[in-house]
Design an enzyme around this catalytic site. Structure first.
Site, PDB file in Angstrom:
ATOM      1  N   CYS A  74      -3.295  11.152   1.281  1.00 33.98           N
ATOM      2  CA  CYS A  74      -2.585   9.895   0.960  1.00 33.98           C
ATOM      3  C   CYS A  74      -1.153  10.163   0.516  1.00 33.98           C
ATOM      4  O   CYS A  74      -0.212   9.929   1.250  1.00 33.98           O
ATOM      5  CB  CYS A  74      -3.360   9.143  -0.113  1.00 33.98           C
ATOM      6  SG  CYS A  74      -5.080   8.922   0.346  1.00 33.98           S
ATOM      7  N   LYS A 113       0.834  -1.211   0.000  1.00 31.23           N
ATOM      8  CA  LYS A 113       0.000   0.000   0.000  1.00 31.23           C
ATOM      9  C   LYS A 113       0.870   1.263   0.000  1.00 31.23           C
ATOM     10  O   LYS A 113       0.641   2.206  -0.757  1.00 31.23           O
ATOM     11  CB  LYS A 113      -0.911  -0.026   1.232  1.00 31.23           C
ATOM     12  CG  LYS A 113      -1.587   1.279   1.565  1.00 31.23           C
ATOM     13  CD  LYS A 113      -2.659   1.608   0.576  1.00 31.23           C
ATOM     14  CE  LYS A 113      -3.017   3.059   0.620  1.00 31.23           C
ATOM     15  NZ  LYS A 113      -4.132   3.427  -0.189  1.00 31.23           N
TER      16      LYS A 113
HETATM   17  N1  SAJ Z   1      -1.023  15.062  -8.724  1.00 26.02           N
HETATM   18  C1  SAJ Z   1      -0.090  15.763  -9.473  1.00 26.02           C
HETATM   19  N2  SAJ Z   1       0.376  15.199 -10.632  1.00 26.02           N
HETATM   20  C2  SAJ Z   1      -0.060  13.983 -11.072  1.00 26.02           C
HETATM   21  C3  SAJ Z   1      -1.009  13.279 -10.298  1.00 26.02           C
HETATM   22  C4  SAJ Z   1      -1.478  13.836  -9.117  1.00 26.02           C
HETATM   23  O1  SAJ Z   1       0.339  16.858  -9.113  1.00 26.02           O
HETATM   24  O2  SAJ Z   1       0.400  13.539 -12.129  1.00 26.02           O
HETATM   25  C5  SAJ Z   1      -1.505  15.614  -7.448  1.00 26.02           C
HETATM   26  C6  SAJ Z   1      -3.015  15.840  -7.403  1.00 26.02           C
HETATM   27  O3  SAJ Z   1      -3.370  17.066  -7.963  1.00 26.02           O
HETATM   28  C7  SAJ Z   1      -3.282  15.752  -5.906  1.00 26.02           C
HETATM   29  C8  SAJ Z   1      -2.264  14.715  -5.424  1.00 26.02           C
HETATM   30  O4  SAJ Z   1      -1.275  14.643  -6.421  1.00 26.02           O
HETATM   31  O5  SAJ Z   1      -3.014  16.981  -5.261  1.00 26.02           O
HETATM   32  C9  SAJ Z   1      -2.843  13.333  -5.162  1.00 26.02           C
HETATM   33  O6  SAJ Z   1      -3.802  12.997  -6.149  1.00 26.02           O
HETATM   34  P1  SAJ Z   1      -3.943  11.547  -6.797  1.00 26.02           P
HETATM   35  O7  SAJ Z   1      -5.064  11.589  -7.751  1.00 26.02           O
HETATM   36  O8  SAJ Z   1      -2.639  11.094  -7.294  1.00 26.02           O
HETATM   37  O9  SAJ Z   1      -4.236  10.580  -5.583  1.00 26.02           O
HETATM   38  P2  SAJ Z   1      -5.258  10.518  -4.342  1.00 26.02           P
HETATM   39  O10 SAJ Z   1      -4.522  11.037  -3.141  1.00 26.02           O
HETATM   40  O11 SAJ Z   1      -6.571  11.115  -4.645  1.00 26.02           O
HETATM   41  O12 SAJ Z   1      -5.422   8.916  -4.241  1.00 26.02           O
HETATM   42  C10 SAJ Z   1      -4.257   8.106  -4.088  1.00 26.02           C
HETATM   43  C11 SAJ Z   1      -4.334   6.958  -5.114  1.00 26.02           C
HETATM   44  N3  SAJ Z   1      -3.050   6.266  -5.154  1.00 26.02           N
HETATM   45  C12 SAJ Z   1      -2.449   5.955  -6.336  1.00 26.02           C
HETATM   46  O13 SAJ Z   1      -2.893   6.267  -7.407  1.00 26.02           O
HETATM   47  C13 SAJ Z   1      -1.183   5.184  -6.250  1.00 26.02           C
HETATM   48  C14 SAJ Z   1      -5.451   5.988  -4.736  1.00 26.02           C
HETATM   49  O14 SAJ Z   1      -5.458   4.854  -5.574  1.00 26.02           O
HETATM   50  C15 SAJ Z   1      -5.294   5.539  -3.258  1.00 26.02           C
HETATM   51  O15 SAJ Z   1      -6.325   4.652  -2.864  1.00 26.02           O
HETATM   52  C16 SAJ Z   1      -5.348   6.780  -2.395  1.00 26.02           C
HETATM   53  O16 SAJ Z   1      -4.228   7.616  -2.759  1.00 26.02           O
HETATM   54  C17 SAJ Z   1      -5.262   6.363  -0.930  1.00 26.02           C
HETATM   55  O17 SAJ Z   1      -6.314   6.357  -0.261  1.00 26.02           O
HETATM   56  O18 SAJ Z   1      -4.194   5.967  -0.466  1.00 26.02           O
END
Ligand code: SAJ
Length: 408
Positions: free
Chosen positions: A252, A198
């Site tokens: 996360c 995880k």
């Molecule tokens: N972000 C970027 N660039 C990217 C992708 C995301 O700047 O290319 C930023 C987003 O804007 C945001 C942050 O990162 O601020 C996190 O967003 P996210 O969409 O990557 O993830 P979360 O936090 O909404 O959800 C993540 C997911 N983990 C992965 O994709 C590995 C989700 O599957 C998990 O279940 C979740 O964390 C969790 O609960 O742990």
């Protein structure tokens, strides 16, 4: 029909409880009275596509309670806060939820932990509390959630699941109940591997975003458009560069990598990526400041305070740090977010936020922002500037409407 008692009805616990309620009797409990009161009125406490409909569909099998009851399965989905100063996981809720279950534990019960925790937590913290209850024949698994806010239901159903049982029978029993709604693969392992998997997933994403942000800073003063460059690099079959942006928020990615390093000086790459992503709102602030250097005491419209697009969640949002810096600098800041209802600063309608503004700064990639008509709002602004930190606008269209457009 088996009875499942779910402890924690937040972003993960509630959808999980409702998905189980399609086939089981589910008791859901939470220490937050506000959440319980809303649910008792038939309302879900946060926005998530399909969740209200699911709630309406399964409510006959779902009971809300403020105390634990006898059950066949106990599922813990409480938050794991982050101790900011020490950079370690705060396991107080996991501990207290386990202690709440203990007096109700009986032979043949299954206990499942879904909360994100440092590797070893099941063995070192949770199992000893359960063993202390005196019950000998219970089963236990760690089964992390992997769903992404904004598409939680879809991902909970279709994503693969990792189940780390304390023994084979525990893993198998856990697999049996998750099979009631999970369509993705279900893979069995031990508790500590599941805990580690995880954290690896979110760390992988955080480090890759840091790399994208580093690429952005490398090209910043050149003729290279980072978005175009990333698009082209990603045409390579083994390259998948993530998106740069104003920072990484949410509960996360912004904290889970620290659960791996647990305040040691080792594991430099993970720490560095975290620090880089945390400093991104500062870097964006200096870029916006430079963009507006010719305007005296500018009024800036911040569009979006949610940590990411199309959600109402502002936990650890990079928008807050960015806005604080703008205010410290003496800028007049007006804020609009079509999803968020509560925030540290006053939220305005789109029209109010744009009126007499000198610059729009897109912080969150809400789909709705792509539909803004630049011609219509150009007449409402004092000066026509837009800074798109997410590269979501149609820049040619905005330029045509008279805007100076800047992207990250
Ligand atoms: N972000 C970027 N660039 C990217 C992708 C995301 O700047 O290319 C930023 C987003 O804007 C945001 C942050 O990162 O601020 C996190 O967003 P996210 O969409 O990557 O993830 P979360 O936090 O909404 O959800 C993540 C997911 N983990 C992965 O994709 C590995 C989700 O599957 C998990 O279940 C979740 O964390 C969790 O609960 O742990």
């Amino acid at each position: 029909m088996k009875k499942i008692c779910v402890l924690g009805l937040g972003y993960i616990g509630l959808p999980t409880a409702l998905l189980f309620a399609q086939n089981y009797k589910v008791i859901g409990l939470d220490v937050n009275k506000k959440i319980l009161a809303l649910l008792k009125k038939g309302k879900i406490p946060f926005e998530e596509p399909g969740l209200q409909e699911l709630f309406n569909k399964v409510k006959g099998n779902f009971t809300i309670s403020d105390s634990v009851e006898d059950a066949d399965v106990f599922l813990i989905a409480v938050p794991t806060p982050f101790e900011e100063e020490k950079k370690i996981a705060d396991l107080q809720y996991v501990k207290s939820a386990t202690e709440m279950i203990s007096p109700y534990l009986k032979d043949d019960n299954l206990v499942i932990l879904e909360s994100t925790v440092p590797p070893g937590t099941s063995r070192q913290l949770v199992l000893p509390i359960l063993v202390k209850s005196g019950v000998k024949n219970f089963y236990y698994s760690y089964c992390p959630e992997r769903a992404k806010p904004g598409s939680t239901i879809n991902e909970m159903i279709n994503n693969a699941r990792i189940i780390g049982g304390v023994d084979d029978k525990s893993s198998q029993l856990t697999k049996d109940i998750y099979s009631s709604f999970v369509k993705g693969g279900i893979y069995l392992t031990n508790t500590v591997t599941a805990e580690f998997v995880k954290l690896m997933e979110n760390t992988f994403r955080d480090v890759n975003i840091a790399l994208a942000n580093e690429f952005l800073h490398i090209v910043r003063k050149s003729k290279i458009n980072i978005w175009e460059a990333i698009e082209f690099a990603n045409k390579h079959p083994r390259v998948n560069i993530h998106k740069p942006g104003p920072g990484v928020g949410g509960h996360c990615l912004a904290i889970d990598p620290w659960f791996l390093t647990q305040n040691t000086k080792k594991f430099k790459l993970i720490r560095l990526a975290r620090e880089m992503n945390d400093s991104q709102p500062n870097d964006v602030f200096y870029l916006v400041k430079d963009f507006l250097k010719d305007i005296k005491k500018p009024t800036v419209t911040v569009l979006g305070v949610a940590y990411k697009g199309d959600v109402d969640d502002t936990r650890l949002t990079p928008a807050l740090r960015f806005i604080d810096l703008m205010l410290d600098e003496g800028f007049n800041v007006k804020i609009h977010d079509p999803f968020v209802k509560e925030f540290k600063y006053r939220l305005l309608s789109l029209e109010e936020a744009i009126k007499d503004s000198d610059c729009i700064v897109i912080i969150t990639d809400h789909t709705l922002f792509k539909q803004i008509n630049p011609e219509k709002i150009a007449i409402m602004m004092r000066s026509k500037n837009v800074f798109d930190t997410r590269n979501i606008l149609d820049h040619k269209k905005w330029q045509k409407a008279g805007f100076n457009v800047e992207i990250l």
